[in-house]
Design a protein around this motif. Structure first.
Motif, PDB file in Angstrom:
ATOM      1  N   THR A   1      -9.687  -1.038   2.771  1.00 31.51           N
ATOM      2  CA  THR A   1      -8.625  -0.148   4.266  1.00 31.51           C
ATOM      3  C   THR A   1      -6.894  -1.323   3.607  1.00 31.51           C
ATOM      4  O   THR A   1      -6.965  -1.880   2.610  1.00 31.51           O
ATOM      5  CB  THR A   1      -8.703  -1.337   5.620  1.00 31.51           C
ATOM      6  OG1 THR A   1      -9.126  -2.147   4.939  1.00 31.51           O
ATOM      7  CG2 THR A   1     -10.297   0.067   5.691  1.00 31.51           C
ATOM      8  N   ASP A   2      -5.809  -0.429   4.133  1.00 33.91           N
ATOM      9  CA  ASP A   2      -5.059  -1.478   3.793  1.00 33.91           C
ATOM     10  C   ASP A   2      -4.741  -2.276   4.472  1.00 33.91           C
ATOM     11  O   ASP A   2      -3.741  -3.259   3.864  1.00 33.91           O
ATOM     12  CB  ASP A   2      -3.962  -0.090   4.626  1.00 33.91           C
ATOM     13  CG  ASP A   2      -3.512   1.018   3.540  1.00 33.91           C
ATOM     14  OD1 ASP A   2      -4.200   1.391   3.165  1.00 33.91           O
ATOM     15  OD2 ASP A   2      -2.623   1.766   4.218  1.00 33.91           O
ATOM     16  N   ALA A   3      -5.685  -2.920   5.638  1.00 32.41           N
ATOM     17  CA  ALA A   3      -5.338  -4.014   5.812  1.00 32.41           C
ATOM     18  C   ALA A   3      -5.792  -5.199   4.791  1.00 32.41           C
ATOM     19  O   ALA A   3      -5.465  -6.543   4.579  1.00 32.41           O
ATOM     20  CB  ALA A   3      -5.509  -4.144   7.475  1.00 32.41           C
ATOM     21  N   GLU A   4      -6.851  -4.977   4.498  1.00 31.53           N
ATOM     22  CA  GLU A   4      -7.839  -5.695   2.999  1.00 31.53           C
ATOM     23  C   GLU A   4      -7.066  -5.361   1.797  1.00 31.53           C
ATOM     24  O   GLU A   4      -6.214  -6.542   1.478  1.00 31.53           O
ATOM     25  CB  GLU A   4      -8.903  -4.887   2.921  1.00 31.53           C
ATOM     26  CG  GLU A   4     -10.142  -4.773   3.696  1.00 31.53           C
ATOM     27  CD  GLU A   4     -11.346  -4.630   3.417  1.00 31.53           C
ATOM     28  OE1 GLU A   4     -12.943  -4.279   3.880  1.00 31.53           O
ATOM     29  OE2 GLU A   4     -11.535  -3.452   2.873  1.00 31.53           O
TER      30      GLU A   4
ATOM     31  N   HIS B   1      -6.930  -9.522  -8.584  1.00 28.97           N
ATOM     32  CA  HIS B   1      -7.924  -8.975  -7.705  1.00 28.97           C
ATOM     33  C   HIS B   1      -8.706  -8.062  -7.134  1.00 28.97           C
ATOM     34  O   HIS B   1      -8.334  -7.226  -7.542  1.00 28.97           O
ATOM     35  CB  HIS B   1      -6.637  -9.035  -6.579  1.00 28.97           C
ATOM     36  CG  HIS B   1      -7.794  -9.686  -5.500  1.00 28.97           C
ATOM     37  ND1 HIS B   1      -8.149  -8.825  -4.408  1.00 28.97           N
ATOM     38  CD2 HIS B   1      -7.340 -11.472  -4.145  1.00 28.97           C
ATOM     39  CE1 HIS B   1      -9.100 -10.258  -3.410  1.00 28.97           C
ATOM     40  NE2 HIS B   1      -7.779 -10.956  -3.399  1.00 28.97           N
ATOM     41  N   PRO B   2     -10.152  -8.121  -7.197  1.00 28.07           N
ATOM     42  CA  PRO B   2     -10.518  -6.968  -7.160  1.00 28.07           C
ATOM     43  C   PRO B   2     -10.499  -5.719  -6.579  1.00 28.07           C
ATOM     44  O   PRO B   2     -10.737  -4.746  -5.979  1.00 28.07           O
ATOM     45  CB  PRO B   2     -12.348  -7.473  -6.783  1.00 28.07           C
ATOM     46  CG  PRO B   2     -12.056  -9.159  -6.639  1.00 28.07           C
ATOM     47  CD  PRO B   2     -10.820  -9.518  -7.347  1.00 28.07           C
ATOM     48  N   VAL B   3     -10.043  -6.626  -4.935  1.00 34.72           N
ATOM     49  CA  VAL B   3      -9.707  -5.391  -3.822  1.00 34.72           C
ATOM     50  C   VAL B   3      -8.538  -4.705  -4.205  1.00 34.72           C
ATOM     51  O   VAL B   3      -8.719  -3.543  -4.213  1.00 34.72           O
ATOM     52  CB  VAL B   3      -9.237  -6.310  -2.646  1.00 34.72           C
ATOM     53  CG1 VAL B   3      -8.779  -5.414  -1.802  1.00 34.72           C
ATOM     54  CG2 VAL B   3     -10.826  -7.173  -2.104  1.00 34.72           C
ATOM     55  N   LEU B   4      -7.876  -4.901  -4.792  1.00 35.55           N
ATOM     56  CA  LEU B   4      -6.178  -4.376  -5.278  1.00 35.55           C
ATOM     57  C   LEU B   4      -6.716  -3.589  -6.976  1.00 35.55           C
ATOM     58  O   LEU B   4      -6.402  -2.241  -6.923  1.00 35.55           O
ATOM     59  CB  LEU B   4      -5.099  -4.678  -5.847  1.00 35.55           C
ATOM     60  CG  LEU B   4      -4.613  -7.150  -5.196  1.00 35.55           C
ATOM     61  CD1 LEU B   4      -3.001  -7.759  -5.583  1.00 35.55           C
ATOM     62  CD2 LEU B   4      -4.142  -6.200  -3.645  1.00 35.55           C
ATOM     63  N   LEU B   5      -7.606  -3.924  -7.584  1.00 33.10           N
ATOM     64  CA  LEU B   5      -8.155  -3.175  -8.487  1.00 33.10           C
ATOM     65  C   LEU B   5      -9.172  -1.712  -7.765  1.00 33.10           C
ATOM     66  O   LEU B   5      -8.534  -0.253  -8.093  1.00 33.10           O
ATOM     67  CB  LEU B   5      -8.783  -3.909  -9.370  1.00 33.10           C
ATOM     68  CG  LEU B   5      -8.536  -4.935 -10.327  1.00 33.10           C
ATOM     69  CD1 LEU B   5      -9.676  -5.939 -10.959  1.00 33.10           C
ATOM     70  CD2 LEU B   5      -7.398  -4.107 -11.500  1.00 33.10           C
ATOM     71  N   ARG B   6      -9.640  -2.381  -7.017  1.00 33.94           N
ATOM     72  CA  ARG B   6     -10.385  -1.454  -6.091  1.00 33.94           C
ATOM     73  C   ARG B   6      -9.926  -0.162  -5.624  1.00 33.94           C
ATOM     74  O   ARG B   6      -9.630   1.151  -5.327  1.00 33.94           O
ATOM     75  CB  ARG B   6     -10.946  -1.267  -4.824  1.00 33.94           C
ATOM     76  CG  ARG B   6     -12.833  -2.451  -6.044  1.00 33.94           C
ATOM     77  CD  ARG B   6     -13.359  -3.070  -4.331  1.00 33.94           C
ATOM     78  NE  ARG B   6     -13.800  -2.554  -3.147  1.00 33.94           N
ATOM     79  CZ  ARG B   6     -13.261  -3.279  -1.963  1.00 33.94           C
ATOM     80  NH1 ARG B   6     -13.027  -4.547  -2.246  1.00 33.94           N
ATOM     81  NH2 ARG B   6     -13.846  -2.362  -0.650  1.00 33.94           N
TER      82      ARG B   6
ATOM     83  N   PRO C   1       0.867  -1.288   0.237  1.00 35.70           N
ATOM     84  CA  PRO C   1       0.242  -0.166  -0.071  1.00 35.70           C
ATOM     85  C   PRO C   1       0.864   1.021   0.171  1.00 35.70           C
ATOM     86  O   PRO C   1       0.258   1.730  -0.477  1.00 35.70           O
ATOM     87  CB  PRO C   1      -1.069  -0.483   1.412  1.00 35.70           C
ATOM     88  CG  PRO C   1      -0.909  -1.197   1.385  1.00 35.70           C
ATOM     89  CD  PRO C   1       0.633  -2.285   1.394  1.00 35.70           C
ATOM     90  N   GLU C   2       1.733   1.213   1.064  1.00 37.92           N
ATOM     91  CA  GLU C   2       2.657   2.600   0.864  1.00 37.92           C
ATOM     92  C   GLU C   2       3.547   2.552  -0.381  1.00 37.92           C
ATOM     93  O   GLU C   2       3.539   3.760  -0.891  1.00 37.92           O
ATOM     94  CB  GLU C   2       3.036   2.877   2.273  1.00 37.92           C
ATOM     95  CG  GLU C   2       3.756   3.916   2.942  1.00 37.92           C
ATOM     96  CD  GLU C   2       3.580   5.637   2.848  1.00 37.92           C
ATOM     97  OE1 GLU C   2       3.489   6.177   2.300  1.00 37.92           O
ATOM     98  OE2 GLU C   2       1.460   4.637   3.103  1.00 37.92           O
TER      99      GLU C   2
END
Length: 383
Positions: free
Chosen positions: A187-190, A212-217, A152-153
Motif C-alpha cells: 500500500t502507499d502507506a507501507e 528496502h524490500p517494501v520499496l523494491l516491491r 509514491p505519487e
C-alpha cells in the motif's frame, strides 16, 4: 539446405539485442580491460590473468582478427593494438561486426562512461532504444529532494516521464534483495513508512541505493502498472548478489500475481538456473528468458548452455541478448558466440534427423529477432 547454408542463414539473422548496456567510451590499459572480462570486482590474485579464462581465450581468438591481428595473439600485443586503434575505432569495428540490427540499451548503469542509446546507434549504424531501470528512477528522484510522503505519487509521475519513449523496464531486485521478497503489492502507506526508514539509512550511509524490500516491491508493481515489458536480472552476476537468492523459481508467486495484467516478464541471463527459467517460460504465457551474459563467460562451452535453454522453453519464449557492458569486445562476442552456439545446436539436431532444416532456420529467426520484436512491439526496420 547444406550445413554451410544453415550456418549462413544463422549468421544472416538481423539480431535484436534485447538487453545490452553501452560500450565504454574511455581507453583501456591491460589491467582495466582484464577487470571488465570478469563479473568479479576484486583484484586478480598475483600471478594470474583474466585472459586465462573462457572469455579471455574468446577475445584472443575471435576479436583479434577484427583488429588486424592473428587469432590467439599474445594478450600484450592485443592490448597494444587496441590502444593503437583507439577506443572509438575498436568500438566501431566490434559493433559493426556483431550483426546486431537493434540494441535495446539499459541505461541504469555506467552513466556518462558508456555510450547512450543514441551513441550506440551512431557507433554501430544500427537502431537503438532505451530500457529504463526502475531503481535508478527512484534514486534520481530522491537525489532531487523528494520526501518520504511524496515518494509514491512523485515516483509514478517520474516513471511515466522517464519511459515516455522507452520500450521496456528493468529491475535489479535480485541484486538489491533477492527474489525471496514478498510478492504482494504494498500500500502507499507501507511505501511511505518504508521510505522514511530507508531515507534515514541513506543519510547515515552517505549514499542513495534502494534496497528496502517494501520499496523494491513498490517499484516492481509500478513497473507492472506502466504496462511495458519488465526485465528481471536472474542468476549469475557480480559478488554484490547472493546467487542462491537469484533463482527465478523464487519469483513464482509474483509471476502468478502478474499474469492477469498481461505484462510480459523477461528473465535475463538465468545461468546456472536457465533450466528453471525454461520451466517458467513453458508454464506461464507471459514469461520469457535469455542466456545473455553467460554465453560470453562460458566461451567455448556456449553451445551447451544455448542447447539447455531450448529444452523446456517454447521457442517463441527465448530471446537473444548479450548483456554486454564496457569493452565492445563483449558486444561482438555476445552475438558471435551465440550465433556459433545456436548453429552448432541446430545443426546437430538436423543431422540427427530430429529437426528439419526449414524449422531450424525459422527458430533461429524467432530467437534472434522475431520474438523480441513481438514482445517489445518493435517496428521492423525494413517495414
Amino acid at each position: 539446405m547444406s550445413a554451410e547454408q544453415l550456418a549462413e542463414a544463422v549468421n544472416a539473422v538481423p539480431l535484436v539485442d534485447h538487453h545490452v548496456h553501452g560500450a565504454l567510451v574511455a581507453e583501456l590499459d591491460r589491467p582495466a580491460l582484464e577487470l571488465l572480462l570478469t563479473e568479479s570486482d576484486r583484484p586478480l590474485p598475483a600471478g594470474t590473468t583474466q585472459f586465462d579464462s573462457q572469455l579471455g581465450f574468446a577475445v584472443r581468438r575471435w576479436c583479434a582478427p577484427l583488429l588486424d591481428l592473428e587469432p590467439h595473439v599474445d594478450p600484450d600485443d592485443y592490448v597494444a593494438r587496441r590502444a593503437e586503434l583507439g577506443a572509438a575505432e575498436v568500438t566501431r569495428r566490434m559493433l559493426a561486426a556483431s550483426g546486431v540490427a537493434h540494441h535495446l540499451v539499459e541505461t541504469g548503469f555506467g552513466g556518462a562512461d558508456v555510450l547512450s542509446p543514441a551513441g550506440m546507434a551512431r557507433a554501430s549504424g544500427a537502431r537503438a532504444d532505451e530500457v529504463v531501470r526502475l531503481e535508478s528512477v527512484l534514486e534520481d528522484l530522491v537525489r532531487s529532494g523528494a520526501s518520504a510522503g511524496q515518494l509514491p505519487e512523485r515516483f509514478r509521475e517520474a516513471l511515466a516521464g522517464r519511459t515516455a519513449s522507452a520500450v521496456g523496464l528493468k529491475s535489479v531486485v535480485a541484486y538489491r534483495h533477492g527474489f525471496d521478497v514478498d510478492p504482494r503489492r504494498p500500500t502507499d502507506a507501507e511505501v511511505v513508512a518504508a521510505a522514511g526508514e530507508w531515507l534515514r539509512g541513506c543519510e547515515n550511509a552517505g549514499r542513495v541505493r534502494v534496497d528496502h524490500p517494501v520499496l523494491l516491491r513498490f517499484l516492481l508493481w509500478c513497473g507492472v502498472d506502466r504496462g511495458l515489458p519488465l526485465q528481471l536480472h536472474a542468476g549469475y552476476g557480480d559478488p554484490d548478489l547472493d546467487l542462491h537468492r537469484c533463482d527465478p523459481l523464487l519469483l513464482t508467486d509474483f509471476i502468478r500475481l502478474v499474469e492477469p495484467t498481461g505484462v510480459d516478464l523477461l528473465l535475463l541471463h538465468c545461468y546456472p538456473f536457465h533450466r528453471n527459467a525454461g520451466y517458467l517460460a513453458q508454464v506461464f504465457p507471459h514469461v520469457h528468458l535469455d542466456v545473455g551474459l553467460a554465453v560470453n563467460h562460458v566461451g567455448a562451452r556456449a553451445a551447451a548452455v544455448v542447447a539447455e535453454s531450448l529444452e523446456l522453453a517454447p521457442f517463441g519464449k527465448v530471446l537473444f541478448s548479450s548483456d554486454a557492458f564496457g569493452p565492445a569486445e563483449l558486444h561482438y562476442l555476445g552475438a558471435h558466440l551465440w550465433r556459433r552456439a545456436l548453429h552448432r545446436t541446430l545443426a546437430r539436431w538436423v543431422d540427427d534427423g530430429e529437426w528439419s532444416t526449414s524449422d531450424a532456420v525459422r527458430v533461429a529467426d524467432l530467437l534472434g529477432h522475431a520474438n523480441a520484436r513481438r514482445v517489445y512491439h518493435l517496428r521492423d526496420a525494413s517495414a
